[in-house]
Design a protein around this motif. Sequence first.
Motif, PDB file in Angstrom:
ATOM      1  N   ARG A  14       2.174  96.812 114.522  1.00 42.30           N
ATOM      2  CA  ARG A  14       3.431  97.420 115.031  1.00 42.30           C
ATOM      3  C   ARG A  14       3.694  98.910 114.745  1.00 42.30           C
ATOM      4  O   ARG A  14       4.684  99.553 114.919  1.00 42.30           O
ATOM      5  CB  ARG A  14       4.856  96.811 114.225  1.00 42.30           C
ATOM      6  N   LEU A  15       2.418  99.394 114.404  1.00 41.05           N
ATOM      7  CA  LEU A  15       2.515 101.088 114.253  1.00 41.05           C
ATOM      8  C   LEU A  15       3.053 101.659 115.285  1.00 41.05           C
ATOM      9  O   LEU A  15       3.979 102.539 115.099  1.00 41.05           O
ATOM     10  CB  LEU A  15       0.937 101.473 113.820  1.00 41.05           C
ATOM     11  N   ALA A  16       2.532 101.482 116.496  1.00 40.67           N
ATOM     12  CA  ALA A  16       2.996 102.122 117.747  1.00 40.67           C
ATOM     13  C   ALA A  16       4.546 102.157 118.079  1.00 40.67           C
ATOM     14  O   ALA A  16       5.233 103.058 118.140  1.00 40.67           O
ATOM     15  CB  ALA A  16       2.504 101.851 119.133  1.00 40.67           C
ATOM     16  N   LEU A  17       5.082 100.826 117.622  1.00 35.58           N
ATOM     17  CA  LEU A  17       6.537 100.638 117.861  1.00 35.58           C
ATOM     18  C   LEU A  17       7.418 101.289 116.999  1.00 35.58           C
ATOM     19  O   LEU A  17       8.329 102.114 116.989  1.00 35.58           O
ATOM     20  CB  LEU A  17       6.875  99.170 117.760  1.00 35.58           C
ATOM     21  N   ARG A  19       6.252 104.140 115.289  1.00 34.42           N
ATOM     22  CA  ARG A  19       6.212 105.569 115.679  1.00 34.42           C
ATOM     23  C   ARG A  19       7.180 105.892 116.514  1.00 34.42           C
ATOM     24  O   ARG A  19       8.034 107.101 116.605  1.00 34.42           O
ATOM     25  CB  ARG A  19       4.780 106.006 116.132  1.00 34.42           C
ATOM     26  N   ALA A  20       7.426 105.177 117.721  1.00 34.43           N
ATOM     27  CA  ALA A  20       8.524 105.419 118.791  1.00 34.43           C
ATOM     28  C   ALA A  20       9.806 105.208 118.264  1.00 34.43           C
ATOM     29  O   ALA A  20      10.570 106.051 118.520  1.00 34.43           O
ATOM     30  CB  ALA A  20       8.262 104.237 119.784  1.00 34.43           C
ATOM     31  N   ALA A  21      10.118 104.203 117.288  1.00 32.82           N
ATOM     32  CA  ALA A  21      11.338 104.320 116.722  1.00 32.82           C
ATOM     33  C   ALA A  21      11.796 105.639 116.003  1.00 32.82           C
ATOM     34  O   ALA A  21      12.719 105.925 115.947  1.00 32.82           O
ATOM     35  CB  ALA A  21      11.506 102.775 115.806  1.00 32.82           C
ATOM     36  N   ASP A  22      10.795 105.853 115.228  1.00 32.85           N
ATOM     37  CA  ASP A  22      10.950 107.196 114.434  1.00 32.85           C
ATOM     38  C   ASP A  22      11.227 108.249 115.000  1.00 32.85           C
ATOM     39  O   ASP A  22      12.197 109.059 114.766  1.00 32.85           O
ATOM     40  CB  ASP A  22       9.654 107.535 113.522  1.00 32.85           C
ATOM     41  N   ALA A  23      10.779 108.506 116.385  1.00 37.86           N
ATOM     42  CA  ALA A  23      10.839 109.688 117.377  1.00 37.86           C
ATOM     43  C   ALA A  23      12.288 109.430 117.798  1.00 37.86           C
ATOM     44  O   ALA A  23      13.089 110.504 117.751  1.00 37.86           O
ATOM     45  CB  ALA A  23       9.939 109.630 118.405  1.00 37.86           C
ATOM     46  N   LEU A  24      12.761 108.245 118.004  1.00 31.93           N
ATOM     47  CA  LEU A  24      13.949 108.080 118.809  1.00 31.93           C
ATOM     48  C   LEU A  24      15.050 108.099 117.556  1.00 31.93           C
ATOM     49  O   LEU A  24      16.277 108.626 118.121  1.00 31.93           O
ATOM     50  CB  LEU A  24      14.369 106.931 119.482  1.00 31.93           C
ATOM     51  N   ASP A  25      14.919 107.991 116.327  1.00 32.51           N
ATOM     52  CA  ASP A  25      15.854 108.225 115.467  1.00 32.51           C
ATOM     53  C   ASP A  25      15.900 109.293 114.518  1.00 32.51           C
ATOM     54  O   ASP A  25      16.905 109.732 113.865  1.00 32.51           O
ATOM     55  CB  ASP A  25      15.536 107.087 114.113  1.00 32.51           C
ATOM     56  N   ALA A  26      14.750 110.309 115.251  1.00 29.12           N
ATOM     57  CA  ALA A  26      14.861 111.623 114.330  1.00 29.12           C
ATOM     58  C   ALA A  26      16.008 112.328 114.246  1.00 29.12           C
ATOM     59  O   ALA A  26      16.312 112.930 113.193  1.00 29.12           O
ATOM     60  CB  ALA A  26      13.731 112.388 115.293  1.00 29.12           C
ATOM     61  N   VAL A  27      16.969 112.472 115.410  1.00 33.53           N
ATOM     62  CA  VAL A  27      18.229 113.410 115.068  1.00 33.53           C
ATOM     63  C   VAL A  27      19.021 112.636 114.132  1.00 33.53           C
ATOM     64  O   VAL A  27      19.656 113.659 113.321  1.00 33.53           O
ATOM     65  CB  VAL A  27      18.885 113.563 116.281  1.00 33.53           C
ATOM     66  N   SER A 233      21.646 106.900 128.919  1.00 34.65           N
ATOM     67  CA  SER A 233      20.848 106.943 130.064  1.00 34.65           C
ATOM     68  C   SER A 233      20.918 108.076 130.786  1.00 34.65           C
ATOM     69  O   SER A 233      21.718 108.740 131.014  1.00 34.65           O
ATOM     70  CB  SER A 233      21.408 105.729 130.947  1.00 34.65           C
ATOM     71  N   PRO A 234      19.672 108.622 131.359  1.00 39.06           N
ATOM     72  CA  PRO A 234      18.272 107.869 131.355  1.00 39.06           C
ATOM     73  C   PRO A 234      17.602 107.965 130.104  1.00 39.06           C
ATOM     74  O   PRO A 234      16.685 107.346 129.954  1.00 39.06           O
ATOM     75  CB  PRO A 234      17.567 108.367 132.595  1.00 39.06           C
ATOM     76  N   GLY A 235      18.012 108.644 129.050  1.00 39.35           N
ATOM     77  CA  GLY A 235      17.383 108.830 127.812  1.00 39.35           C
ATOM     78  C   GLY A 235      16.146 109.641 127.870  1.00 39.35           C
ATOM     79  O   GLY A 235      15.674 110.092 129.088  1.00 39.35           O
ATOM     80  N   PRO A 236      15.669 110.001 126.561  1.00 34.00           N
ATOM     81  CA  PRO A 236      14.258 110.719 126.612  1.00 34.00           C
ATOM     82  C   PRO A 236      13.368 109.963 127.315  1.00 34.00           C
ATOM     83  O   PRO A 236      13.198 108.911 127.580  1.00 34.00           O
ATOM     84  CB  PRO A 236      14.052 111.077 125.115  1.00 34.00           C
ATOM     85  N   GLU A 237      11.945 110.793 127.520  1.00 29.98           N
ATOM     86  CA  GLU A 237      10.943 110.224 128.360  1.00 29.98           C
ATOM     87  C   GLU A 237      10.373 109.126 127.669  1.00 29.98           C
ATOM     88  O   GLU A 237       9.784 108.093 128.300  1.00 29.98           O
ATOM     89  CB  GLU A 237       9.998 111.467 128.482  1.00 29.98           C
ATOM     90  N   SER A 238      10.318 109.069 126.190  1.00 28.98           N
ATOM     91  CA  SER A 238       9.876 107.869 125.577  1.00 28.98           C
ATOM     92  C   SER A 238      10.626 106.574 125.332  1.00 28.98           C
ATOM     93  O   SER A 238      10.104 105.738 125.176  1.00 28.98           O
ATOM     94  CB  SER A 238       9.454 108.441 124.234  1.00 28.98           C
ATOM     95  N   LEU A 239      11.924 106.687 125.937  1.00 25.47           N
ATOM     96  CA  LEU A 239      12.723 105.573 125.819  1.00 25.47           C
ATOM     97  C   LEU A 239      12.097 104.280 126.544  1.00 25.47           C
ATOM     98  O   LEU A 239      12.273 103.153 126.074  1.00 25.47           O
ATOM     99  CB  LEU A 239      14.023 105.894 126.254  1.00 25.47           C
ATOM    100  N   ALA A 240      11.801 104.479 127.836  1.00 24.23           N
ATOM    101  CA  ALA A 240      11.155 103.506 128.430  1.00 24.23           C
ATOM    102  C   ALA A 240       9.907 102.652 127.733  1.00 24.23           C
ATOM    103  O   ALA A 240      10.173 101.442 127.758  1.00 24.23           O
ATOM    104  CB  ALA A 240      10.655 103.760 129.780  1.00 24.23           C
ATOM    105  N   ASP A 241       9.172 103.262 127.316  1.00 22.20           N
ATOM    106  CA  ASP A 241       7.977 102.708 126.597  1.00 22.20           C
ATOM    107  C   ASP A 241       8.561 101.880 125.301  1.00 22.20           C
ATOM    108  O   ASP A 241       7.757 100.843 124.977  1.00 22.20           O
ATOM    109  CB  ASP A 241       6.935 103.521 126.157  1.00 22.20           C
TER     110      ASP A 241
END
Length: 298
Positions: A14-17, A19-27, A233-241
């Motif tokens: 689940r590493l990729a997920l 990483r993505a969650a960490d990026a979206l939670d960053a703020v 929406s539409p959110g950051p570029e990484s949101l769709a993935d």
Amino acid sequence: MSGHTHDHIDWADRLALLRAADALDAVAMTAVARRLVAGLPPRPTIVDLGCGAGGMSAHFARELGSLSGGVIVLVDATPALLEEAERAANSAADLHVASDGRGSVEIRAVLGDLADTGLAHAVPSADLVWASHVVHHLADQQAAVGAVAAVAKPGGLVALAEGGLDFRCLPWDLGIGRPGLENRMLAAQAEWFIGMREGIDGAVPMPYGWSTALDRAGLTEVDSFGALVHHPSPGPESLADYVVNRLGRLREFAGGHLTADDLATVDTLLDRTGPHFVGARQDLYLLGAKTIHCGRRP
């Protein structure tokens, strides 16, 4: 070494997920790190138990680096996650070191399991102990809270991120299947979670909330606060993935609790070649909240 833990989940997979969650939670989590670090003594020691991909440790490193520096100890039972967390934390720490060494942050990595009775002796006593969504994966959650508290110095702060509000990302009506799919998927996730807890060897019920668990662990000044994660929406570029991966994971571990019609809808949404591929939508968003429960070791 396997990435499977007490809950029989392969966390390395689940590493990729993560990483993505960490990026979206960053703020949101940067603000949490700043709030927790603000009350610490100069050059504190922070222990991140179950550090995952290192998102929170990176926030701690940046906050310490902007102040007097300190030590961050990463602890995880999954080698692949520990390696990624060490990379992320070191990268963040290197950004703030002044030429005279002020703000230097030392990163240490410890392969360890919160369920191990000797863990408190394997890491230094901490001014702040952080554990995010790890305690609920252990058999005896109350004992685990006690183990987290034991890592803190007298007067040290313990912070658990547990509970909060489920994250949502999909419109109510997707144009296929019955409206309200995400509500049913979250209900299926709750059923899966019950089964996950029941499947942990030696699982012990904890029929009360996290603030009570901190109080029973002997902590004082018990309190909690929330952190809102919101990407309209539409959110950051990484949101769709992220949404595609999240839907795929929910399909994988909670799909057994969905109807055949809902499963067919999810499969259609995940079909990258089809006209309803969820990753191509412009109306995705992310909204949810994390709750941080705090207490101080006497």
